[in-house]
Design a protein around this motif. Structure first.
Motif, mmCIF file in Angstrom:
data_model
loop_
_atom_site.group_PDB
_atom_site.id
_atom_site.type_symbol
_atom_site.label_atom_id
_atom_site.label_comp_id
_atom_site.label_asym_id
_atom_site.label_seq_id
_atom_site.Cartn_x
_atom_site.Cartn_y
_atom_site.Cartn_z
ATOM 1 N N GLU B 303 0.814 -1.228 0.000
ATOM 2 C CA GLU B 303 0.000 0.000 0.000
ATOM 3 C C GLU B 303 0.844 1.273 0.000
ATOM 4 N N ARG B 308 0.717 0.525 -6.593
ATOM 5 C CA ARG B 308 -0.299 -0.409 -6.106
ATOM 6 C C ARG B 308 -1.690 0.184 -6.301
ATOM 7 N N HIS B 309 -1.811 1.463 -6.009
ATOM 8 C CA HIS B 309 -3.122 2.114 -6.092
ATOM 9 C C HIS B 309 -3.516 2.367 -7.545
#
Lengths: 300, 354
Positions: B303, B308-309
């Motif tokens: 995260e 990742r986002h």
């Protein structure tokens, strides 16, 4: 004469090093001004302060009547600074480069192209900067400094690493710019360059100005001996020593060199003896002044 | 041309003429897609091969409507030599051999691959049941009706496309920003620009605009290739939300790159540090494998990476068919990354080498 640059008691320290230690100088409008000094003398820092790239620790400076620090967008179009010959956008041709820099000042493309001609790079217009020779890149960097027709131009060792032809070619360009009425401030290591181009020079070392004035006046003030050399054998050493006004004398088997502060008497006497074969007369140069002031010892 | 436009043009030309940059931002990621996507696209369960010894009426007389279903998973080969057939099953060349004498149907199988054997057994059992039922002459009482549900599990190409794209965007954005800044400073271009009357924000805005443009080209090419029938990516309804998603992601990457470039003194340092960030980020960000399969602690660590986002947002809109609002959190997080990194970069920023 209006002053283009007035610097008063500039000071700048980097850690333990007092790079600029009370520099005071002024440059008049239209003048070709040279700043000379050994490496690490404080030339570059002095220029950077005047250009507005660094803030002085002390002292005042005005350029064209304004303070260069903090960054003044109204002053910047009036000055042109030549930087390292590598300060270009990557992979752009000479023409694109100049047009891009021109556009930062609102200069139309056609004028940028004309500047390319001024520095003799029209034939290299479509060559990427990475493929230009040292001299060509140097000329392009000068063109970039001039593209917006600044009133004041700073050149930092513009002929470093150029071959003799390229140097002379560049001198012509610089003289032409100066003749147009632009003020030029130049730093250089080449004393012949400063002597040829500059109206006035300042010799700087250890952050201070040691002397300033027209090169010829500095040389005259040095009161150095003139060296007169003739081919060995036209005159014996004893005969030569007897000539009027001879201070010192050496004969290395190739040339007989007479040092004198009264060159006219020596030359007249040599002429009377018909001993002027291969004569060379060398007066003191700015280099002698420079070495006299900054010392002859080698500095790494 | 305004100074912004001409700066952007100069930077774009510099990029377009840089074969190395073109390779790393466009060609290499596409090559990865070609290789990884190609491997998975070709990966389908092969048919089980079954030997048919002599005449086997239950197989030969399969009703036409059943035949099609059976042929999807089984391939029958007729042989006459029983011993040779059994030997082939023993060696594992064939999944099973079937023979029939009268009413007795015998299936010979090896237990080496239990899944395969189970499939074959089940299928053939069905065949025999069908034959029994047909022989009884009565209509079947129970009927199994198959209904396909929407498959929520991701096929490899579906997570590989957004993942590889995210990795490509991250490395292009970060390397681009960090090395540009260091090069500009070491070569004196930064000083040159500072000596011109152009506002410094225009210079950086032009660089950002060029990077965003390049990122969009990367995105279009990438999705274009992945949707080709060979790779078979099917775009979800709100796929166009990928565009703002990509822009937010690239802003975050550029800001981190600028931060590295502001800090690093040399080109080598900038490249090294960028690599140290990009590579773990690509793995943990789920660019090369589905991070949902990873252990929980790894998912938590992942995260901290903007990639990742970006990846999870891209999965939502490109593949999973979720609506535009579903990715707002991801976009917000990415813009947050961009903001924080920019603020730090501005503080660390130096105009000059010393």
């Amino acid at each position: 004469m209006p002053k283009t640059i007035v610097a008063n008691d500039l000071r700048k320290r980097y850690g333990d090093v007092q790079a600029v230690d009370g520099v005071t100088l002024s440059v008049e409008e239209g003048e070709f001004f040279g700043i000379l000094g050994p490496n690490g003398a404080g030339k570059t820092t002095t220029l950077e302060i005047i250009e507005g790239l660094r803030q002085a620790d002390g002292g005042e400076v005005t350029v064209l009547g304004r303070s260069p620090w903090p960054r003044d967008p109204a002053l910047l179009p009036k000055i042109g600074v030549q930087l390292q010959a590598s300060s270009f956008f990557e992979r752009l041709t000479a023409r694109e480069q100049l047009r891009t820099f021109g556009s930062l000042y609102g200069v139309p493309d056609r004028k940028a192209d004309a500047m390319l001609e001024t520095v003799g790079l029209t034939e290299k217009a479509d060559t990427p900067v990475e493929k230009l020779s040292g001299g060509q890149a140097q000329r392009l960097s000068i063109a970039c400094a001039l593209v917006h027709e600044p009133e004041l131009v700073f050149l930092d060792e513009p002929t470093a690493a150029l071959d003799p032809q390229a140097r002379r070619n560049l001198w012509d360009v610089l003289r032409a710019i100066n003749t147009e009425g632009r003020t030029i401030v130049l730093t250089t290591h080449y004393m012949d360059e400063a002597e040829t181009l500059c109206d006035r020079v300042a010799i700087i070392d250890r952050g201070r100005i040691l002397r300033s004035g027209p090169p010829a006046a500095l040389v005259r003030d040095l009161d150095a001996a003139t060296r007169i050399s003739v081919a060995s054998g036209v005159l014996s050493e004893t005969e030569a020593r007897a000539l009027p006004g001879v201070d010192d004398l050496t004969d290395d088997g190739v040339s007989l060199v007479i040092a004198t502060r009264d060159p006219s008497s020596v030359v007249a006497a040599l002429a009377g003896r018909g001993a002027l074969d291969g004569v060379q007369i060398k007066g003191a140069t700015l280099e002698d002044v420079f070495l006299e002031l900054t010392g002859r010892e080698y500095r790494a | 041309m305004s100074s912004f436009q001409s700066l952007a043009r100069a930077m774009f030309l510099g990029f377009r003429r840089d074969r190395g940059a073109l390779f790393f931002t466009i060609a290499l990621p596409l090559l990865f897609l070609l290789i990884i996507g190609g491997i998975f696209a070709r990966q389908s369960t092969p048919k089980s091969k079954v030997l048919e010894i002599g005449a086997v009426p239950v197989v030969d007389q399969i009703p036409a409507e059943m035949r099609a279903g059976i042929d999807k998973s089984l391939k029958f080969t007729k042989v006459s030599d029983r011993d040779a057939a059994l030997e082939k099953v023993r060696k594992g060349d064939y999944a099973a051999a079937i023979e029939q004498s009268g009413d007795r149907v015998v299936l010979h199988y090896s237990a080496a691959d239990q899944v395969k054997t189970g499939t074959v057994q089940g299928q053939l059992d069905g065949l025999v049941q069908a034959a029994n039922q047909a022989a009884s002459g009565r209509p079947p009482k129970y009927r199994l009706e198959g209904q396909q549900v929407e498959d929520r599990s991701l096929k490899p190409i579906q997570y590989i496309t957004p993942g590889l794209l995210g990795w490509a965007l991250a490395s292009a954005g970060m390397f681009g920003a960090s090395t540009t800044l260091v090069t500009w400073r070491t070569k004196g271009l930064l000083r040159r620009l500072r000596l011109s009357p152009v506002p410094i924000r225009s210079v950086f805005a032009a660089r950002v605009a060029v990077s965003l443009g390049v990122a969009l080209v990367q995105t279009v090419l990438f999705i274009g290739v992945a949707t080709m029938p060979f790779f078979g990516l099917k775009l979800a309804h709100y796929w166009w939300m990928a565009i703002p998603m990509v822009l937010c992601g690239v802003l975050a990457f550029l800001a981190i790159g600028m931060l590295i470039g502001a800090w690093a003194k040399t080109q080598e340092a900038a490249q090294g540090v960028t690599q140290i960030v990009v590579l773990p980020m690509a793995f943990l960000g789920g660019s090369f494998f589905n991070i949902d399969d990873a252990p929980r602690w790894l998912r938590v660590i992942s995260e901290v990476f903007p990639l990742r986002h970006l990846n999870s947002g891209m999965l939502k809109v490109l593949v999973r068919g979720e609506g535009p609002a579903s990715v707002l959190p991801q976009m917000g997080i990415l813009l947050g990354f961009a903001l924080v990194a920019t603020l730090i970069a501005v503080r660390v920023f130096r105009w000059e080498q010393i």
